[in-house]
Design a protein around this motif. Sequence first.
Motif, PDB file in Angstrom:
ATOM      1  N   GLY A   1      -2.136  -8.903   3.461  1.00 19.50           N
ATOM      2  CA  GLY A   1      -1.921  -7.532   3.909  1.00 19.50           C
ATOM      3  C   GLY A   1      -1.821  -6.508   2.797  1.00 19.50           C
TER       4      GLY A   1
ATOM      5  N   TRP B   1      -0.033  -2.545   1.803  1.00 13.62           N
ATOM      6  CA  TRP B   1       1.351  -2.066   1.952  1.00 13.62           C
ATOM      7  C   TRP B   1       1.479  -0.869   2.877  1.00 13.62           C
TER       8      TRP B   1
ATOM      9  N   LYS C   1       0.339 -13.546   3.906  1.00 15.67           N
ATOM     10  CA  LYS C   1       0.966 -13.040   2.683  1.00 15.67           C
ATOM     11  C   LYS C   1       0.973 -11.513   2.750  1.00 15.67           C
TER      12      LYS C   1
ATOM     13  N   GLU D   1       3.099  -7.492  -1.881  1.00 18.17           N
ATOM     14  CA  GLU D   1       4.347  -7.681  -2.636  1.00 18.17           C
ATOM     15  C   GLU D   1       5.213  -6.422  -2.614  1.00 18.17           C
TER      16      GLU D   1
ATOM     17  N   GLY E   1      -7.136  -4.597   2.229  1.00 16.98           N
ATOM     18  CA  GLY E   1      -6.836  -4.205   0.855  1.00 16.98           C
ATOM     19  C   GLY E   1      -7.949  -3.342   0.296  1.00 16.98           C
ATOM     20  N   SER E   2      -8.000  -3.273  -1.020  1.00 20.99           N
ATOM     21  CA  SER E   2      -8.984  -2.399  -1.674  1.00 20.99           C
ATOM     22  C   SER E   2     -10.333  -3.114  -1.829  1.00 20.99           C
TER      23      SER E   2
ATOM     24  N   THR F   1     -10.374  -5.892  -4.593  1.00 25.04           N
ATOM     25  CA  THR F   1      -9.726  -7.143  -4.150  1.00 25.04           C
ATOM     26  C   THR F   1     -10.622  -7.844  -3.133  1.00 25.04           C
TER      27      THR F   1
ATOM     28  N   LEU G   1     -11.278  -2.863   4.158  1.00 21.12           N
ATOM     29  CA  LEU G   1     -11.104  -2.361   2.788  1.00 21.12           C
ATOM     30  C   LEU G   1     -10.986  -0.833   2.751  1.00 21.12           C
TER      31      LEU G   1
ATOM     32  N   CYS H   1      -6.340   4.017   5.254  1.00 21.71           N
ATOM     33  CA  CYS H   1      -7.693   3.640   4.814  1.00 21.71           C
ATOM     34  C   CYS H   1      -8.786   4.481   5.464  1.00 21.71           C
TER      35      CYS H   1
ATOM     36  N   GLU I   1     -11.526   6.860  -3.681  1.00 23.51           N
ATOM     37  CA  GLU I   1     -10.422   6.812  -2.727  1.00 23.51           C
ATOM     38  C   GLU I   1      -9.123   7.148  -3.472  1.00 23.51           C
TER      39      GLU I   1
HETATM   40  P1  NAD Z   1      -4.806  -4.285  -2.890  1.00 26.70           P
HETATM   41  O1  NAD Z   1      -6.232  -4.626  -2.824  1.00 26.70           O
HETATM   42  O2  NAD Z   1      -4.216  -3.975  -4.220  1.00 26.70           O
HETATM   43  O3  NAD Z   1      -3.908  -5.470  -2.305  1.00 26.70           O
HETATM   44  C1  NAD Z   1      -4.080  -5.929  -0.984  1.00 26.70           C
HETATM   45  C2  NAD Z   1      -3.494  -7.324  -0.865  1.00 26.70           C
HETATM   46  O4  NAD Z   1      -4.318  -8.236  -1.593  1.00 26.70           O
HETATM   47  C3  NAD Z   1      -2.083  -7.474  -1.432  1.00 26.70           C
HETATM   48  O5  NAD Z   1      -1.349  -8.330  -0.580  1.00 26.70           O
HETATM   49  C4  NAD Z   1      -2.331  -8.139  -2.781  1.00 26.70           C
HETATM   50  O6  NAD Z   1      -1.241  -8.900  -3.242  1.00 26.70           O
HETATM   51  C5  NAD Z   1      -3.510  -9.032  -2.459  1.00 26.70           C
HETATM   52  N1  NAD Z   1      -4.356  -9.417  -3.599  1.00 26.70           N
HETATM   53  C6  NAD Z   1      -4.550  -8.760  -4.759  1.00 26.70           C
HETATM   54  N2  NAD Z   1      -5.422  -9.448  -5.549  1.00 26.70           N
HETATM   55  C7  NAD Z   1      -5.782 -10.560  -4.854  1.00 26.70           C
HETATM   56  C8  NAD Z   1      -6.670 -11.643  -5.115  1.00 26.70           C
HETATM   57  N3  NAD Z   1      -7.361 -11.740  -6.253  1.00 26.70           N
HETATM   58  N4  NAD Z   1      -6.810 -12.594  -4.181  1.00 26.70           N
HETATM   59  C9  NAD Z   1      -6.146 -12.511  -2.993  1.00 26.70           C
HETATM   60  N5  NAD Z   1      -5.279 -11.512  -2.704  1.00 26.70           N
HETATM   61  C10 NAD Z   1      -5.108 -10.542  -3.613  1.00 26.70           C
HETATM   62  O7  NAD Z   1      -4.584  -3.083  -1.876  1.00 26.70           O
HETATM   63  P2  NAD Z   1      -3.263  -2.246  -1.604  1.00 26.70           P
HETATM   64  O8  NAD Z   1      -3.036  -1.339  -2.767  1.00 26.70           O
HETATM   65  O9  NAD Z   1      -2.170  -3.150  -1.161  1.00 26.70           O
HETATM   66  O10 NAD Z   1      -3.685  -1.393  -0.327  1.00 26.70           O
HETATM   67  C11 NAD Z   1      -4.414  -0.215  -0.405  1.00 26.70           C
HETATM   68  C12 NAD Z   1      -5.875  -0.470  -0.094  1.00 26.70           C
HETATM   69  O11 NAD Z   1      -5.982  -1.099   1.166  1.00 26.70           O
HETATM   70  C13 NAD Z   1      -6.675   0.811   0.010  1.00 26.70           C
HETATM   71  O12 NAD Z   1      -7.922   0.647  -0.613  1.00 26.70           O
HETATM   72  C14 NAD Z   1      -6.852   0.973   1.509  1.00 26.70           C
HETATM   73  O13 NAD Z   1      -7.969   1.736   1.887  1.00 26.70           O
HETATM   74  C15 NAD Z   1      -6.959  -0.438   1.961  1.00 26.70           C
HETATM   75  N6  NAD Z   1      -6.634  -0.564   3.374  1.00 26.70           N
HETATM   76  C16 NAD Z   1      -7.649  -0.839   4.255  1.00 26.70           C
HETATM   77  C17 NAD Z   1      -7.386  -0.906   5.620  1.00 26.70           C
HETATM   78  C18 NAD Z   1      -8.483  -1.188   6.620  1.00 26.70           C
HETATM   79  O14 NAD Z   1      -8.160  -1.558   7.735  1.00 26.70           O
HETATM   80  N7  NAD Z   1      -9.752  -1.022   6.273  1.00 26.70           N
HETATM   81  C19 NAD Z   1      -6.081  -0.716   6.080  1.00 26.70           C
HETATM   82  C20 NAD Z   1      -5.085  -0.462   5.161  1.00 26.70           C
HETATM   83  C21 NAD Z   1      -5.367  -0.381   3.806  1.00 26.70           C
END
Ligand code: NAD
Length: 483
Positions: free
Chosen positions: A149, A151, A175, A178, A227-228, A231, A250, A283, A380
């Motif tokens: 997930g 945050w 997971k 953090e 996530g982003s 990632t 993403l 997002c 973004e």
């Molecule tokens: P992030 O990519 O930094 O982290 C997301 C998750 O991935 C965290 O739990 C992190 O611990 C985990 N992670 C990091 N590196 C990893 C790896 N190598 N392998 C597996 N897991 C790993 O994103 P963030 O800063 O937590 O969230 C913001 C981003 O999420 C923004 O880009 C936003 O647009 C996106 N987002 C997308 C949606 C959607 O539905 N499309 C919804 C919410 C947020």
Amino acid sequence: MKAQPKASHFIDGKWHEDSAGEVIEVTYPGTGEVIARLHAATPAVVDAAIASAERAQKDWARMQPVERGRILRRAVDIIRDRGAELAHLETLDTGKPIQETEVADWPSGADALEYFAGLAPTLTGETIPLGGDFAYTIREPLGVCVGIGAWNYPSQIACWKAAPALSTGNAMVFKPSEITPLGALKLAEIFIEAGMPAGVFNVVQGRGAVGAALSTDPRVAKVSLTGSVPTGEKVYAAAAAGMKHVTMELGGKSPLIIFDDADLESAIGAAMLANFYSSGQICSNGTRVFVQKGIKERFLARLAERTGTIIAGDPLDPATQFGPLITADQHVKVMSYIAKGKEEGARLICGGATGNEGALFVQPTVFADVTDSMTIAREEIFGPVMAVLDFETEEEAIARANDTQFGLAAGVFTADLARGHRVIGQLEAGTCWINTYNLTPVEMPFGAVKASGLGRENSKAAIEHYTQVKSVYVGMGPVDSPY
Ligand code: NAD
């Protein structure tokens, strides 16, 4: 202010701790106070969680779908009964105003659990007549699914992933980010209270390394990440070994196109919703607001006026409409984008400074005269920064809206519905709105095209992403063998 859970992880129906893991401090963004201290999962914890899910999954899959649905629905009742308590926890975890978390976070998660609880028992296969023989198909679960997930909507994300996965007979190791680890632990506890067998839903904490360990484990059949984009690329690559299924939700830089015949007040309200709700940390936000030239100055004047009335403050105060950003790092990042906007020549209409309400506040900010090549129009930001661009023709707006690697969402405001549908038909985005923005009911598929993701959450479409089809050919006569 404390929100310390009984332990860091929830595995096999029980709280689980391993203090050898790196310490994770959870802070309340409203004040910066540390509200909980957890430990990241060690390899032994990751192994225990996956082993527990693997053990539980087969019996869970054999349970009648209607019984699985009943358990999920009991969880929904618990979530709704404890709405106020859960919203409070979500606000502590994220710093989002309580008036948002009361209506948008757990309630949306509960909707997903309720929807899939009812949908899963209706799933059927096909019968395919083949002359005297026939074939049939069975829709089967994938096995152990990993959910990872972000945050910004921690509890909603956990529920949106758990609901289609568990209702169709998979088990899950989740997971959370953090930065916001608390809501998912609550969900695990609620599932047990609702009668879910131990091991069906497990939660482990940790940073990217723990997510990576989960994504590469050969016992895992699917990884669903929110996530982003960077990632997402790493997790997609890791999932290639063993051909794991993936869902990727993403980042984005979505366009919101406002034509000069649009209802102006409504369009301004939508643009504000699409940039300032959750302090812009969403997002699917419409962060590139394309406004047709004829209404541009009127739009900007009224937008500045309305933005000036937003009530920023203590997220726990029910009157507060606008809270802090999630972390100091995010604050630095957003302020650096605002500096870039000024440096590259965008016109600051309002905001642009750190808010006075606390260390992590940034004022709701609007830039006009933004051009397509400016950094604030390309990257973004994930903060309350709206970029207003102007355009003359429909064709121009469509071409410029599509000129991005992202493809999460898009919106159009116009009184001409034929034009609304025509424009949306040409926009490269997975989730679109006409004359509204950012509504994501569970009945509607949610997902992206291009670099913004793969697969769909919510709606019947999510079933495809948590099940696979087995084809069975039934021979009804002697085998016609050439040997
Ligand atoms: P992030 O990519 O930094 O982290 C997301 C998750 O991935 C965290 O739990 C992190 O611990 C985990 N992670 C990091 N590196 C990893 C790896 N190598 N392998 C597996 N897991 C790993 O994103 P963030 O800063 O937590 O969230 C913001 C981003 O999420 C923004 O880009 C936003 O647009 C996106 N987002 C997308 C949606 C959607 O539905 N499309 C919804 C919410 C947020």
